[in-house]
Design a protein around this motif. Sequence first.
Motif, PDB file in Angstrom:
ATOM      1  N   PRO A 130     -18.918   2.052  20.606  1.00 18.27           N
ATOM      2  CA  PRO A 130     -18.593   2.635  21.913  1.00 18.27           C
ATOM      3  C   PRO A 130     -17.288   3.412  21.863  1.00 18.27           C
ATOM      4  N   VAL A 131     -17.031   4.189  22.890  1.00 17.05           N
ATOM      5  CA  VAL A 131     -15.763   4.907  23.004  1.00 17.05           C
ATOM      6  C   VAL A 131     -14.679   3.879  23.308  1.00 17.05           C
ATOM      7  N   SER A 132     -13.567   3.982  22.626  1.00 15.06           N
ATOM      8  CA  SER A 132     -12.465   3.046  22.790  1.00 15.06           C
ATOM      9  C   SER A 132     -11.897   3.090  24.207  1.00 15.06           C
ATOM     10  N   GLN A 133     -11.407   1.945  24.668  1.00 18.19           N
ATOM     11  CA  GLN A 133     -10.751   1.879  25.978  1.00 18.19           C
ATOM     12  C   GLN A 133      -9.502   2.747  26.015  1.00 18.19           C
ATOM     13  N   HIS A 134      -8.892   2.958  24.880  1.00 18.98           N
ATOM     14  CA  HIS A 134      -7.632   3.696  24.809  1.00 18.98           C
ATOM     15  C   HIS A 134      -7.829   5.152  24.402  1.00 18.98           C
TER      16      HIS A 134
ATOM     17  N   GLN B  28     -21.400  21.414  33.904  1.00 22.77           N
ATOM     18  CA  GLN B  28     -22.089  20.153  34.185  1.00 22.77           C
ATOM     19  C   GLN B  28     -23.411  19.993  33.434  1.00 22.77           C
ATOM     20  N   PRO B  29     -24.284  21.021  33.357  1.00 18.26           N
ATOM     21  CA  PRO B  29     -25.541  20.823  32.607  1.00 18.26           C
ATOM     22  C   PRO B  29     -25.337  20.658  31.103  1.00 18.26           C
ATOM     23  N   LEU B  30     -24.166  21.019  30.587  1.00 21.50           N
ATOM     24  CA  LEU B  30     -23.900  20.903  29.154  1.00 21.50           C
ATOM     25  C   LEU B  30     -23.414  19.517  28.739  1.00 21.50           C
ATOM     26  N   VAL B  31     -22.949  18.728  29.703  1.00 21.01           N
ATOM     27  CA  VAL B  31     -22.313  17.451  29.375  1.00 21.01           C
ATOM     28  C   VAL B  31     -23.304  16.467  28.745  1.00 21.01           C
ATOM     29  N   ALA B  32     -24.466  16.274  29.340  1.00 19.59           N
ATOM     30  CA  ALA B  32     -25.430  15.297  28.805  1.00 19.59           C
ATOM     31  C   ALA B  32     -25.938  15.686  27.413  1.00 19.59           C
ATOM     32  N   PRO B  33     -26.364  16.935  27.181  1.00 20.29           N
ATOM     33  CA  PRO B  33     -26.783  17.293  25.817  1.00 20.29           C
ATOM     34  C   PRO B  33     -25.633  17.201  24.799  1.00 20.29           C
ATOM     35  N   PHE B  34     -24.420  17.520  25.236  1.00 17.61           N
ATOM     36  CA  PHE B  34     -23.255  17.418  24.358  1.00 17.61           C
ATOM     37  C   PHE B  34     -23.044  15.966  23.928  1.00 17.61           C
ATOM     38  N   GLU B  35     -23.091  15.039  24.877  1.00 14.68           N
ATOM     39  CA  GLU B  35     -22.886  13.626  24.553  1.00 14.68           C
ATOM     40  C   GLU B  35     -23.999  13.104  23.646  1.00 14.68           C
TER      41      GLU B  35
ATOM     42  N   PRO C 188      -7.952   8.950  24.585  1.00 12.59           N
ATOM     43  CA  PRO C 188      -7.309   9.881  25.513  1.00 12.59           C
ATOM     44  C   PRO C 188      -8.302  10.782  26.241  1.00 12.59           C
ATOM     45  N   LEU C 189      -9.517  10.887  25.728  1.00 15.03           N
ATOM     46  CA  LEU C 189     -10.569  11.682  26.371  1.00 15.03           C
ATOM     47  C   LEU C 189     -11.752  10.744  26.639  1.00 15.03           C
ATOM     48  N   PRO C 190     -11.676   9.960  27.707  1.00 14.66           N
ATOM     49  CA  PRO C 190     -12.639   8.876  27.911  1.00 14.66           C
ATOM     50  C   PRO C 190     -14.050   9.301  28.327  1.00 14.66           C
ATOM     51  N   THR C 191     -14.212  10.447  28.946  1.00 17.44           N
ATOM     52  CA  THR C 191     -15.533  10.833  29.427  1.00 17.44           C
ATOM     53  C   THR C 191     -16.096  11.980  28.594  1.00 17.44           C
ATOM     54  N   PRO C 192     -17.414  12.122  28.570  1.00 22.23           N
ATOM     55  CA  PRO C 192     -18.009  13.239  27.846  1.00 22.23           C
ATOM     56  C   PRO C 192     -17.536  14.596  28.382  1.00 22.23           C
ATOM     57  N   ALA C 193     -17.320  14.698  29.696  1.00 24.90           N
ATOM     58  CA  ALA C 193     -16.844  15.961  30.280  1.00 24.90           C
ATOM     59  C   ALA C 193     -15.452  16.305  29.757  1.00 24.90           C
ATOM     60  N   GLU C 194     -14.598  15.299  29.599  1.00 22.82           N
ATOM     61  CA  GLU C 194     -13.244  15.531  29.066  1.00 22.82           C
ATOM     62  C   GLU C 194     -13.321  16.022  27.619  1.00 22.82           C
ATOM     63  N   ARG C 195     -14.187  15.406  26.820  1.00 19.39           N
ATOM     64  CA  ARG C 195     -14.319  15.803  25.416  1.00 19.39           C
ATOM     65  C   ARG C 195     -14.878  17.218  25.291  1.00 19.39           C
ATOM     66  N   LEU C 196     -15.860  17.546  26.126  1.00 19.55           N
ATOM     67  CA  LEU C 196     -16.428  18.897  26.100  1.00 19.55           C
ATOM     68  C   LEU C 196     -15.389  19.919  26.538  1.00 19.55           C
ATOM     69  N   LEU C 197     -14.624  19.625  27.582  1.00 16.10           N
ATOM     70  CA  LEU C 197     -13.571  20.531  28.039  1.00 16.10           C
ATOM     71  C   LEU C 197     -12.545  20.757  26.930  1.00 16.10           C
ATOM     72  N   PHE C 198     -12.158  19.698  26.234  1.00 15.77           N
ATOM     73  CA  PHE C 198     -11.204  19.806  25.127  1.00 15.77           C
ATOM     74  C   PHE C 198     -11.712  20.791  24.080  1.00 15.77           C
ATOM     75  N   ILE C 199     -12.966  20.659  23.687  1.00 20.60           N
ATOM     76  CA  ILE C 199     -13.536  21.534  22.657  1.00 20.60           C
ATOM     77  C   ILE C 199     -13.646  22.969  23.150  1.00 20.60           C
ATOM     78  N   LEU C 200     -14.072  23.156  24.387  1.00 20.48           N
ATOM     79  CA  LEU C 200     -14.210  24.516  24.915  1.00 20.48           C
ATOM     80  C   LEU C 200     -12.856  25.217  25.051  1.00 20.48           C
ATOM     81  N   VAL C 201     -11.835  24.486  25.468  1.00 19.50           N
ATOM     82  CA  VAL C 201     -10.494  25.071  25.572  1.00 19.50           C
ATOM     83  C   VAL C 201      -9.990  25.431  24.180  1.00 19.50           C
TER      84      VAL C 201
END
Length: 93
Positions: free
Chosen positions: A58-62, A28-35, A64-77
């Motif tokens: 802006p981030v597209s409505q379509h 959670q503390p990494l999400v804001a600096p990541f975005e 597949p990773l709409p939130t910053p947390a989703e994008r960070l999780l994708f990269i970390l995985v």
Amino acid sequence: MARVRCTDLQARPTAFLDMPSRTLDELQPLVAPFETACQAPRAAGRRDGPPRTACRLPVSQHCPLPTPAERLLFILVYRKTYSLQVVQGHLFP
């Protein structure tokens, strides 16, 4: 393959820890600096030099990773497993 979503993993702490090797409290503390870091180059200017004045990109409505947390999780995985792009595509559709 199952779809991986940050919101789904939040209810399962052990599964969340297995994916990015981080707890939810550590993520959670990494999400804001990541975005901020992701948006900074886009806000600074175009690749050919002049600053952006009209649009915010802006981030597209379509997306597949709409939130910053989703994008960070994708990269970390990805960084943890170094899986093929095809596998990442199935996990994060």
